[in-house]
Design a protein around this motif. Sequence first.
Motif, PDB file in Angstrom:
ATOM      1  N   GLY A 141       0.913  -1.213   0.051  1.00 23.45           N
ATOM      2  CA  GLY A 141      -0.064   0.156   0.040  1.00 23.45           C
ATOM      3  C   GLY A 141       0.900   1.354  -0.133  1.00 23.45           C
ATOM      4  N   PHE A 142       0.319   2.477   0.301  1.00 22.95           N
ATOM      5  CA  PHE A 142       1.041   3.406   0.521  1.00 22.95           C
ATOM      6  C   PHE A 142       0.113   4.736   1.291  1.00 22.95           C
ATOM      7  CE2 PHE A 142      -2.020   4.302  -3.275  1.00 22.95           C
ATOM      8  CZ  PHE A 142      -2.494   5.551  -2.826  1.00 22.95           C
ATOM      9  N   ASN A 143       0.952   5.671   2.072  1.00 25.17           N
ATOM     10  CA  ASN A 143       0.439   6.636   2.634  1.00 25.17           C
ATOM     11  C   ASN A 143       0.705   7.827   1.880  1.00 25.17           C
ATOM     12  OD1 ASN A 143      -0.938   6.867   5.449  1.00 25.17           O
ATOM     13  ND2 ASN A 143       0.626   8.491   5.410  1.00 25.17           N
ATOM     14  N   TYR A 144      -0.353   8.810   1.858  1.00 22.19           N
ATOM     15  CA  TYR A 144       0.182  10.168   1.196  1.00 22.19           C
ATOM     16  C   TYR A 144      -0.468  11.146   2.180  1.00 22.19           C
ATOM     17  CZ  TYR A 144      -0.686  14.206  -1.805  1.00 22.19           C
ATOM     18  OH  TYR A 144      -0.620  15.487  -2.518  1.00 22.19           O
ATOM     19  N   GLN A 145       0.704  11.992   2.102  1.00 21.62           N
ATOM     20  CA  GLN A 145       0.389  13.344   3.330  1.00 21.62           C
ATOM     21  C   GLN A 145       0.395  14.462   2.284  1.00 21.62           C
ATOM     22  OE1 GLN A 145       3.749  14.123   5.681  1.00 21.62           O
ATOM     23  NE2 GLN A 145       2.525  14.946   7.236  1.00 21.62           N
ATOM     24  N   PRO A 146      -0.588  15.154   2.280  1.00 17.02           N
ATOM     25  CA  PRO A 146      -0.922  16.575   1.515  1.00 17.02           C
ATOM     26  C   PRO A 146      -0.069  17.533   2.095  1.00 17.02           C
ATOM     27  CG  PRO A 146      -3.278  15.583   2.164  1.00 17.02           C
ATOM     28  CD  PRO A 146      -1.921  14.763   2.973  1.00 17.02           C
ATOM     29  N   ALA A 147       0.446  18.479   1.137  1.00 20.33           N
ATOM     30  CA  ALA A 147       1.350  19.395   1.513  1.00 20.33           C
ATOM     31  C   ALA A 147       0.909  20.260   2.827  1.00 20.33           C
ATOM     32  CB  ALA A 147       1.410  20.531   0.199  1.00 20.33           C
ATOM     33  N   ASP A 148      -0.352  20.657   3.235  1.00 15.51           N
ATOM     34  CA  ASP A 148      -0.964  21.201   4.231  1.00 15.51           C
ATOM     35  C   ASP A 148      -0.957  20.532   5.522  1.00 15.51           C
ATOM     36  OD1 ASP A 148      -3.048  19.969   3.256  1.00 15.51           O
ATOM     37  OD2 ASP A 148      -4.415  21.694   3.402  1.00 15.51           O
ATOM     38  N   ALA A 149      -0.751  19.256   5.432  1.00 12.81           N
ATOM     39  CA  ALA A 149      -0.797  18.327   6.491  1.00 12.81           C
ATOM     40  C   ALA A 149       0.433  18.119   7.391  1.00 12.81           C
ATOM     41  CB  ALA A 149      -1.475  16.991   5.805  1.00 12.81           C
ATOM     42  N   LYS A 150       0.093  18.366   8.707  1.00 21.38           N
ATOM     43  CA  LYS A 150       1.465  18.177   9.505  1.00 21.38           C
ATOM     44  C   LYS A 150       1.466  16.668  10.029  1.00 21.38           C
ATOM     45  CE  LYS A 150       1.812  22.797  11.666  1.00 21.38           C
ATOM     46  NZ  LYS A 150       1.811  23.546  12.803  1.00 21.38           N
ATOM     47  N   ASN A 151       0.435  15.995  10.605  1.00 23.15           N
ATOM     48  CA  ASN A 151       0.517  14.870  10.839  1.00 23.15           C
ATOM     49  C   ASN A 151      -0.490  13.855  10.263  1.00 23.15           C
ATOM     50  OD1 ASN A 151       2.160  16.065  12.808  1.00 23.15           O
ATOM     51  ND2 ASN A 151       1.059  15.455  14.690  1.00 23.15           N
ATOM     52  N   TRP A 152      -1.471  14.281   9.631  1.00 23.49           N
ATOM     53  CA  TRP A 152      -2.342  13.137   9.058  1.00 23.49           C
ATOM     54  C   TRP A 152      -2.096  13.024   7.463  1.00 23.49           C
ATOM     55  CZ3 TRP A 152      -5.619  14.596   4.910  1.00 23.49           C
ATOM     56  CH2 TRP A 152      -6.051  16.071   4.816  1.00 23.49           C
ATOM     57  N   GLY A 153      -2.867  12.094   6.907  1.00 24.65           N
ATOM     58  CA  GLY A 153      -2.772  11.744   5.776  1.00 24.65           C
ATOM     59  C   GLY A 153      -3.705  10.788   5.297  1.00 24.65           C
ATOM     60  N   VAL A 154      -3.879  10.551   3.932  1.00 23.29           N
ATOM     61  CA  VAL A 154      -4.859   9.384   3.661  1.00 23.29           C
ATOM     62  C   VAL A 154      -3.913   7.938   2.999  1.00 23.29           C
ATOM     63  CG1 VAL A 154      -6.611  10.916   2.992  1.00 23.29           C
ATOM     64  CG2 VAL A 154      -4.692  10.390   1.260  1.00 23.29           C
ATOM     65  N   TYR A 155      -4.597   7.046   3.162  1.00 20.06           N
ATOM     66  CA  TYR A 155      -3.683   5.602   2.682  1.00 20.06           C
ATOM     67  C   TYR A 155      -4.886   4.812   1.869  1.00 20.06           C
ATOM     68  CZ  TYR A 155      -5.970   2.822   6.285  1.00 20.06           C
ATOM     69  OH  TYR A 155      -6.924   2.349   7.138  1.00 20.06           O
ATOM     70  N   PHE A 156      -3.962   3.688   1.223  1.00 18.83           N
ATOM     71  CA  PHE A 156      -4.754   2.736   0.630  1.00 18.83           C
ATOM     72  C   PHE A 156      -3.872   1.363   0.727  1.00 18.83           C
ATOM     73  CE2 PHE A 156      -5.110  -0.076  -3.048  1.00 18.83           C
ATOM     74  CZ  PHE A 156      -6.371  -0.391  -2.856  1.00 18.83           C
ATOM     75  N   ASP A 157      -4.411   0.463   1.124  1.00 18.15           N
ATOM     76  CA  ASP A 157      -3.631  -0.994   0.754  1.00 18.15           C
ATOM     77  C   ASP A 157      -4.567  -1.833   0.581  1.00 18.15           C
ATOM     78  OD1 ASP A 157      -4.562  -1.845   3.399  1.00 18.15           O
ATOM     79  OD2 ASP A 157      -2.744  -1.187   4.651  1.00 18.15           O
ATOM     80  N   ALA A 158      -3.780  -2.955   0.100  1.00 22.30           N
ATOM     81  CA  ALA A 158      -4.480  -4.234  -0.326  1.00 22.30           C
ATOM     82  C   ALA A 158      -3.741  -5.258   0.415  1.00 22.30           C
ATOM     83  CB  ALA A 158      -4.221  -4.528  -1.729  1.00 22.30           C
ATOM     84  N   ARG A 159      -4.404  -6.216   1.245  1.00 27.39           N
ATOM     85  CA  ARG A 159      -4.013  -7.334   2.025  1.00 27.39           C
ATOM     86  C   ARG A 159      -4.453  -8.610   1.548  1.00 27.39           C
ATOM     87  NH1 ARG A 159      -2.850  -5.738   7.814  1.00 27.39           N
ATOM     88  NH2 ARG A 159      -3.079  -3.482   7.821  1.00 27.39           N
ATOM     89  N   TYR A 160      -3.627  -9.767   1.715  1.00 25.83           N
ATOM     90  CA  TYR A 160      -3.997 -11.181   1.739  1.00 25.83           C
ATOM     91  C   TYR A 160      -4.013 -11.815   3.018  1.00 25.83           C
ATOM     92  CZ  TYR A 160      -4.079 -15.880   0.283  1.00 25.83           C
ATOM     93  OH  TYR A 160      -4.377 -17.408   0.001  1.00 25.83           O
ATOM     94  N   ALA A 161      -5.046 -12.491   3.314  1.00 21.86           N
ATOM     95  CA  ALA A 161      -4.876 -13.264   4.598  1.00 21.86           C
ATOM     96  C   ALA A 161      -5.550 -14.749   4.174  1.00 21.86           C
ATOM     97  CB  ALA A 161      -6.327 -12.782   5.371  1.00 21.86           C
ATOM     98  N   GLN A 162      -4.483 -15.489   4.566  1.00 23.21           N
ATOM     99  CA  GLN A 162      -4.833 -17.067   4.337  1.00 23.21           C
ATOM    100  C   GLN A 162      -5.669 -17.626   5.284  1.00 23.21           C
ATOM    101  OE1 GLN A 162      -1.317 -19.621   5.235  1.00 23.21           O
ATOM    102  NE2 GLN A 162      -1.478 -20.642   3.252  1.00 23.21           N
ATOM    103  N   LEU A 163      -6.699 -17.773   5.235  1.00 27.15           N
ATOM    104  CA  LEU A 163      -7.856 -18.334   6.462  1.00 27.15           C
ATOM    105  C   LEU A 163      -8.684 -19.340   5.819  1.00 27.15           C
ATOM    106  CD1 LEU A 163      -8.852 -14.982   8.042  1.00 27.15           C
ATOM    107  CD2 LEU A 163      -7.582 -16.781   8.927  1.00 27.15           C
ATOM    108  N   SER A 164      -8.629 -20.536   6.620  1.00 26.79           N
ATOM    109  CA  SER A 164      -9.450 -21.682   6.128  1.00 26.79           C
ATOM    110  C   SER A 164     -10.104 -22.267   7.496  1.00 26.79           C
ATOM    111  CB  SER A 164      -8.895 -22.837   5.130  1.00 26.79           C
ATOM    112  OG  SER A 164      -8.148 -22.181   4.210  1.00 26.79           O
ATOM    113  N   PRO A 165     -10.929 -21.568   8.054  1.00 24.90           N
ATOM    114  CA  PRO A 165     -11.432 -22.075   9.163  1.00 24.90           C
ATOM    115  C   PRO A 165     -12.397 -23.341   8.911  1.00 24.90           C
ATOM    116  CG  PRO A 165     -12.986 -20.331   8.561  1.00 24.90           C
ATOM    117  CD  PRO A 165     -11.699 -20.197   7.751  1.00 24.90           C
TER     118      PRO A 165
END
Length: 195
Positions: A141-165
């Motif tokens: 994924g990635f995190n993006y911090q806008p120019a006017d942001a000190k501590n906050w940002g937006v993010y997107f990620d994709a995860r894979y989870a191996q689950l077979s209950p």
Amino acid sequence: MLKQAALIALLGMSASAMAGQWQVKVGASVLAPTSDTDTALGTVKADNEYAFTPSVEYFFNDNISAELLLATPIGHDVLLDGDKAAKIKHLPPTITAKYNFKNSTRFTPYIGVGGTAFVAWDESGAAKNVKEDFGFAGQVGFNYQPADAKNWGVYFDARYAQLSPEVTLIDELGGGKFDLDIDPMVYTIGYSYKF
């Protein structure tokens, strides 16, 4: 075992809490199972679901971090040959060790590997017993911090989870016990705040 691993991870993070930074992430996710299961009853598949998925991340330095994904209980309809046969709910705690690719732009790509769990919460319909399961997890994924942001940002990620209950289904045709191959891809978008 999962409780012990989480406790050790939290103790390790708290011991070095003064050395790094914390980040809180609040996101919305789509869980898309990638597998189905052939059983004596027919083909069984879990459906797509949406979830609120906050997470807490600790940065040991600019590049290395550890992230714990949390969520409210997630419900999947279990489809038997395309028809709803049952509903199962679970918690999906997931911890990953991440490498963040710091650079001169405001985009910070990252990759992570770790472990995940399927903690059974509730079942209804033809599902009579659902067991816990543990598996591998990976994310990009990635995190993006806008120019006017000190501590906050937006993010997107994709995860894979191996689950077979292991699931037991009982219907009018009889019953069957099998490993339900969910193996979801989890796509998340949200806000991040570092402090």
